[in-house]
Design a protein around this motif. Structure first.
Motif, PDB file in Angstrom:
ATOM      1  N   LYS A 180       5.548   8.950  -1.756  1.00  0.00           N
ATOM      2  CA  LYS A 180       5.065   8.208  -0.850  1.00  0.00           C
ATOM      3  C   LYS A 180       3.135   8.544  -0.649  1.00  0.00           C
ATOM      4  O   LYS A 180       3.270   9.928  -1.660  1.00  0.00           O
ATOM      5  CB  LYS A 180       5.750   9.928   0.361  1.00  0.00           C
ATOM      6  N   ASP A 181       3.347   8.185   0.386  1.00  0.00           N
ATOM      7  CA  ASP A 181       1.208   8.613   0.469  1.00  0.00           C
ATOM      8  C   ASP A 181       1.285   9.803   1.313  1.00  0.00           C
ATOM      9  O   ASP A 181       1.685  10.134   2.246  1.00  0.00           O
ATOM     10  CB  ASP A 181       0.827   7.387   1.081  1.00  0.00           C
ATOM     11  N   LYS A 182       0.639  11.150   0.568  1.00  0.00           N
ATOM     12  CA  LYS A 182       0.630  12.105   0.871  1.00  0.00           C
ATOM     13  C   LYS A 182      -0.992  12.480   1.679  1.00  0.00           C
ATOM     14  O   LYS A 182      -1.517  13.200   1.621  1.00  0.00           O
ATOM     15  CB  LYS A 182       0.562  12.822  -0.087  1.00  0.00           C
ATOM     16  N   GLU A 183      -1.949  11.585   1.286  1.00  0.00           N
ATOM     17  CA  GLU A 183      -3.000  11.499   2.291  1.00  0.00           C
ATOM     18  C   GLU A 183      -3.153  11.053   3.983  1.00  0.00           C
ATOM     19  O   GLU A 183      -1.897  10.339   4.342  1.00  0.00           O
ATOM     20  CB  GLU A 183      -3.571  10.304   1.489  1.00  0.00           C
ATOM     21  N   ARG A 184      -4.367  11.903   4.753  1.00  0.00           N
ATOM     22  CA  ARG A 184      -4.069  11.667   5.870  1.00  0.00           C
ATOM     23  C   ARG A 184      -5.000  10.229   5.880  1.00  0.00           C
ATOM     24  O   ARG A 184      -5.867  10.386   5.468  1.00  0.00           O
ATOM     25  CB  ARG A 184      -4.585  13.023   6.701  1.00  0.00           C
TER      26      ARG A 184
ATOM     27  N   PRO B  82      -9.637  13.867   6.885  1.00  0.00           N
ATOM     28  CA  PRO B  82      -8.311  11.948   6.275  1.00  0.00           C
ATOM     29  C   PRO B  82      -9.535  11.248   5.652  1.00  0.00           C
ATOM     30  O   PRO B  82     -10.178  11.944   4.691  1.00  0.00           O
ATOM     31  CB  PRO B  82      -8.744  11.326   7.634  1.00  0.00           C
ATOM     32  N   ARG B  83      -8.801  10.664   4.447  1.00  0.00           N
ATOM     33  CA  ARG B  83      -9.085  10.032   3.357  1.00  0.00           C
ATOM     34  C   ARG B  83      -9.672   8.834   3.152  1.00  0.00           C
ATOM     35  O   ARG B  83     -10.941   8.486   2.885  1.00  0.00           O
ATOM     36  CB  ARG B  83      -7.715   9.421   2.508  1.00  0.00           C
TER      37      ARG B  83
ATOM     38  N   ARG C 181      -1.985   7.554  11.468  1.00  0.00           N
ATOM     39  CA  ARG C 181      -0.994   8.426  11.708  1.00  0.00           C
ATOM     40  C   ARG C 181       0.678   7.987  12.008  1.00  0.00           C
ATOM     41  O   ARG C 181       1.580   9.127  12.724  1.00  0.00           O
ATOM     42  CB  ARG C 181      -1.900   9.445  12.363  1.00  0.00           C
ATOM     43  N   GLU C 182      -0.014   7.197  12.856  1.00  0.00           N
ATOM     44  CA  GLU C 182       1.793   7.033  13.048  1.00  0.00           C
ATOM     45  C   GLU C 182       2.759   6.040  12.401  1.00  0.00           C
ATOM     46  O   GLU C 182       3.343   4.992  12.068  1.00  0.00           O
ATOM     47  CB  GLU C 182       1.345   5.611  14.504  1.00  0.00           C
TER      48      GLU C 182
END
Ligand SMILES: [Zn+2]
Lengths: 998, 88
Positions: A158-162, A272-273, A600-601
């Motif tokens: 899972k992509d943990k980045e924001r 955020p990334r 973020r959706e």
């Protein structure tokens, strides 16, 4: 080996800050300010990957978005991502990169055997090779293609980045901070326009960082820094680096992604990334510059072959030599700038110029520096497998289609310059049909379809003087129209060298008998011969050639290959390039991460969650949730080890025997006011509404104009001109839009207002034989007897100090009430009901029990009102007025709706009184009939009847009126069941509806 | 994403609106005698013109007003937006 190719001085990197990184498992050192590409080149690393189809060794070719080869798998901040362009990613401590598309290693790649068999991989080989036999596709071909054609590997984690989204509005969006971008942004900003200036790279200035020019006696770099620092100080300007405008959409909607995180060694939790910007710009100025065109020659994909401007950029920006024995192969003056830069850094280049001996400022300067120049010369083929070692060069004959003599010379790199291609991708995306400019052999923007202008090199203007003049003027003009201010700006003096004319030479001919591979598109491995094959096989349209050969279809969108590909097609077809035309550019201009697009959706943030005021009570009492649109509703309240079936049976039974309470807050509620409200309801609903007294509720059905039932619910007359309408949870939004449409568009003469009050009221339904006793205790001050508050009655009450609306309506078929209080008191109401209801054995019930109760009563809901049924189908003919007109009435007169054997709602029980009938089952006469077995109807809702203790279902059945008592089969191929059922009335419990009136 | 000027609220992003179909259709009057064919024309039949089209939009995440838009269906150019009572 430690940075053997790093110059001792120069460049814009920070030599005080060394950075450690890994490539293919090995540690290297670079500097802050490097890209991954420049740091690898400083360490002498050229072999970085294998090509897509033939697995040939590939090295760096460009220095930015032009790079076709250097796609890498990069691990950064614990996150692995494929297809990262090494020329664009900035070096940070701990970065780890690896080559992709090679196995087992970049130095020894098994797939390279494809190279030796390359005559088996001609153009269209996917289409030709893998078509037959069909059975081979899944087992042989597909796995082979997948393995051989792999770009990088997508992470399974899972992509943990924001990632974030941002919306902006501006007067002018300027894309690119080269001279054109800086000048136009500056002029517009001075006029007070709201300007956004976006630069893709970390450093502002574009070509000003690498070109040997002066502006007002400042170096290009110093001038750009001066302008940028002024712009940053201005409150009406947003300046963004690391920001790529990649999409041009309708009405000047521009989409940009900003790399906010990857270049930071440590970023805060909330950084955020990447950030996606939606920018609505009144005007867009495209100052995207130009990209150098390669010249095509034999083995031109060997590591060590570079674009000449990239070689210059590596020296000037990063202090890195891409080679120490370079050949500069050029058809124009740009190559000389690179040659001079090499010479200044102590390297002796040799220049091969396809033009005849001539003079220009630059050529003379090179001659003065004793740079060796060979005119009318071209590179024929590069030698060396993993790195250029030498090259065969030749003197071109007069027609430049053959060589007079050839020789082999040693070299470690070849820098090519085939002149410049304006970057017109965004202009093309905007709908601008491009036009061919003969003098630069390239397409430039033509007439604007949206509010956009291309400036500078992006528009085919290659001199600094003209670029600055046009850009200052356009910036002023365009902003003046918006802000009505006109600040005069002095256009600066520039000093630049004059170019002599370029040569149209773009591809070295093959000497007789030689079959060197000459690549046009590096990323997709498309060679000259592939395109020739496609044309020989009859492909003519450039769009077809593109798809057949995959020319220009890779992630770099053919930035370095398009024009040479068109040139080749034109040559073979004996046409000129504009007749061949060009393929369409589509967004994104550069690859964008899926994470950025999603923002973020994601997960439960995908859509808002609606919770009723009683949500936390439900949660504490072991509610098992079900989604009803965006709402969360309790499906049942789990006790001990109960499952859904057991719990819903218990809850439903408790309603039938005692009393239950259900959260009905989610029902749509619409407040209707105005002197014409009754008339309006009379037109919206199928039944009569003009005579409903104040203090009474009525059940109503509304149709669409095509006669199909749209929704049902009760509406209560609160006072003379005030009604409270309820809708189903699912249709609440549609019904409101529907009412607004008729009030605003169809019957504006009606004086009525509607507004949603769904969120304003919390609702609880209390149902069961004990509900009146409970109600009496809750509202001790009012008379709730059957006479005072009869079925479909309405009264206002005081619930321990809280104003409440009490409706005597029933969905369960039992004696029941719905109590509404303002949402803030919803939990209070609920807790009081539970507390006072204890002596009556109250239990909360969820949607599953609610369904059971309404199904065995034969009340229709969503599964019956499924967008295909008219009122007659679901036993609602009693509600259809014969006298008045209403929405959809005319459709009910249609022939098909009045056929004798029209479908009709019925009830079903299994003959064995045990087998539950799956919803969606088809009703057939003979379960063993030949397929297609004629379908008589379908099962819409099923439950376990708590009243009769056996399964019961509702169904929509053809000629249902005359089928009562018949035996049919309910067949579900999905569940693999076939159940014999008996058809009966849809009212399984309390036929006469006595209970609701008791 | 289109930029639509709501006649009540001003310029807003398409995200705030719902499309409402052909804006030139007139509902037959209530209680009007009407043939099957006329009724079907009203309920079902819509032109799908290439070029200029007058259509209904609903400012669903805004003022909740229905209004009309004259738009080119191929280029998305919007020529004007107007309140329903401001017919031509
Ligand atoms: Zn509005």
């Amino acid at each position: 080996m430690s940075q053997n190719f790093r110059l001792n001085t120069g460049g814009l990197i920070n030599r005080d800050k060394p950075i450690e990184f890994k490539f293919n498992g090995k540690k290297y050192i670079g500097y802050e300010g490097d890209t991954l590409a420049s740091a690898l080149l400083a360490n002498g690393i050229h072999l970085i990957g294998r090509s897509f189809k033939y697995h040939r060794p590939r090295g760096f070719f460009g220095a930015g978005v032009d790079e076709p080869n250097a796609k890498m798998q990069v691990e950064i901040n614990g996150c692995s991502e494929p297809n990262i362009n090494a020329t664009e990613i900035e070096l940070v401590n701990g970065l780890s990169a690896s080559s992709q598309n090679c196995w087992p290693s970049v130095n020894f790649d098994i797939g390279a055997i494809n190279n030796f068999f390359n005559r088996f991989f001609p153009a269209g080989f996917y289409y030709k090779t893998f078509m037959w036999p069909k059975s081979f596709w899944y087992k042989v071909y597909e796995p082979f293609i997948r393995k051989a054609a792999g770009l990088g590997i997508a992470s399974l984690e899972k992509d943990k980045e924001r990632y974030e989204h941002k919306y902006e509005y501006c007067d002018l969006l300027v894309t690119g901070s080269g001279p054109a971008g800086l000048a136009s942004a500056y002029a517009a900003a001075k006029n007070g326009a709201k300007v956004i200036l976006a630069e893709d790279k970390p450093r502002y200035g574009g070509t000003l960082l690498t070109d040997d020019v002066t502006i007002d006696n400042l170096s290009g770099k110093d001038w750009s820094e001066k302008i940028i620092s002024e712009l940053i100080e201005m409150p009406n300007v947003i300046v963004k680096n690391r920001s790529q405008v990649f999409g041009y959409y309708d009405h000047n909607m521009m989409v940009m992604f900003e790399r906010t995180g990857d270049h930071l060694e440590k970023k805060s939790k909330y950084t955020p990334r990447q950030r996606l910007w939606y920018i609505r710009a009144k005007e867009v100025l495209l100052s995207t510059g130009s990209i150098e065109r390669p010249i095509v020659f034999g083995n031109n994909d060997t590591p060590g072959v570079f674009l000449s401007a990239a070689a210059k950029e590596y020296m000037k920006v990063y202090g890195v030599l891409i080679g120490k024995k370079p050949i500069i192969f050029t058809n124009n003056d740009s190559g000389y700038e690179t040659a001079i830069e090499f010479k200044k850094n102590g390297v002796n280049p040799i220049v091969l110029d396809t033009r005849e001996d001539q003079n220009s400022e630059l050529i003379n300067e090179a001659k003065d520096l004793n740079i060796k120049i060979k005119f009318s010369y071209a590179v024929i083929v590069a030698h060396g497998y993993k790195k250029v070692k030498s090259a065969t060069i030749g003197k071109l004959n007069k027609e430049k289609i053959d060589f007079e003599n050839t020789e082999q010379i040693d070299c470690d790199s070849i820098c090519v310059s085939g002149f410049w291609t304006p970057t017109v991708h965004l202009a093309s995306q905007s709908g601008n049909k491009l036009k061919f400019n003969d003098s630069i052999d390239a397409f430039v923007p033509d007439k604007s379809k949206q509010n956009e202008h291309s400036l500078g090199a992006a528009n085919g203007t290659f001199t600094l003087q003209d670029t600055l003049k046009n850009s200052f003027n356009t910036g002023s003009e365009v902003s003046k129209n918006i802000t009505k201010k006109d600040e005069k700006i002095q256009i600066p003096n520039t000093n630049e060298r004059k170019y002599s004319a370029h040569d149209k030479f773009w591809c070295s001919p093959l000497p007789k008998g030689k079959h060197y591979k000459r690549f046009v598109d590096f990323q997709n491995d498309v060679a000259v011969s592939d395109i020739e094959v496609a044309l020989r096989e009859g492909y003519r349209s450039i769009e077809h050639v593109k798809r057949y050969t995959t020319l220009g279809m890779a992630t770099d969108q053919g930035r370095t290959s398009n024009l040479n590909g068109l040139q080749l097609v034109a040559n073979v077809e004996k046409k000129i390039v504009p007749q061949v035309g060009h393929t369409t550019f589509r967004p994104p201009f550069t690859p964008v991460t899926i994470g950025t697009i999603v923002g973020r959706e994601i997960g439960k943030e995908y859509m808002p969650t609606r919770k009723t005021p009683m949500h936390h009570w439900h949660e504490k009492n072991n509610a098992v949730w079900v989604d009803a649109g965006a709402w969360k509703r309790p499906r049942y309240y789990k006790r001990g080890n109960e499952n859904l079936f057991e719990a819903s049976k218990r809850e439903a039974k408790n309603v039938r025997e005692h009393v239950g309470v259900c959260d009905v807050t989610t029902l749509g509620k619409i407040d209707i006011k105005g002197p014409d409200a009754a008339e309006f309801l009379n037109r919206v609903y199928t039944n009569a509404w003009l005579k409903l007294p104040v203090g009474k509720a009525r059940y109503g059905v509304m149709l669409r104009e095509d006669g199909i039932v749209m929704d049902d619910g009760t509406t209560t007359r609160i006072s003379e001109n005030h009604y409270h309408m309820t809708t189903t949870t699912a249709q609440a939004a549609n019904v409101l839009s529907h009412l607004e449409y008729y009030l605003q568009i169809v019957w504006p003469e009606l004086n009525v207002n509607v507004v949603s009050t769904t969120e304003q009221w919390a609702g609880a339904a209390i149902a069961g034989p004990k509900s009146r006793d409970l109600l009496a205790k809750l509202f001790s001050k009012i008379d709730v007897s059957n006479e005072a508050l009869p079925f479909m009655g309405y009264v206002e009450g005081d619930l321990l100090g809280v104003k409440a609306r009490i409706f005597r309506i029933s969905f369960s078929g039992e004696l029941a009430y719905e109590i509404n209080v303002e949402s803030d008191f919803g939990l209070f109401m609920w807790e009081k009901i539970i507390e006072i209801g204890e002596e009556f054995n109250i239990q909360p019930y969820g949607t599953e029990a609610l369904s059971t109760l309404r199904i065995e009563m034969g009340h229709v809901a969503g599964p019956e009102l499924d967008g295909r049924t008219i009122p007659y189908d679901v036993s609602l003919e009693g509600l259809v007025s014969k006298k008045k007109d209403f929405i959809g009435k005319r459709s009910l007169a249609k022939e098909a709706f009045n056929k004798a054997d029209r479908q009709k709602i019925v009830g079903l029980v299994p003959l064995d009184r045990k087998s539950s009938i799956p919803e969606g089952s088809h009703l057939v006469e003979n379960k063993n009939a030949k397929l297609p077995n004629p379908k008589l109807g379908h099962v819409s809702s099923s439950c376990w009847s708590v009243e009769n203790n056996n399964p019961f279902s509702l169904a929509i059945l053809k000629d249902g009126k005359n089928m009562i008592g018949k035996k049919l089969f309910a067949v579900s191929p999905l569940k693999n069941t076939s159940i014999e059922v008996e058809v009966m009335s849809s009212h399984y419990v309390d036929h006469e509806g006595k209970r609701v009136r008791s | 994403m289109l930029n639509i000027k709501c006649p009540y609220c001003g310029d807003r992003s398409q995200k705030e609106f719902a499309y409402g179909g052909d804006g030139t259709i007139t509902r037959p009057k209530l209680n009007q005698e009407i043939s099957d064919e006329e009724w079907d024309n009203f309920v079902y039949l819509r032109k799908s013109p290439r070029g200029k089209h007058i259509e209904l939009w609903h400012h669903i995440a805004g003022c909740r007003q229905w209004f009309k838009v004259e738009r080119d269906t191929t280029t998305h150019e919007i020529f004007r937006t107007f309140k329903p009572e401001e017919e031509f």
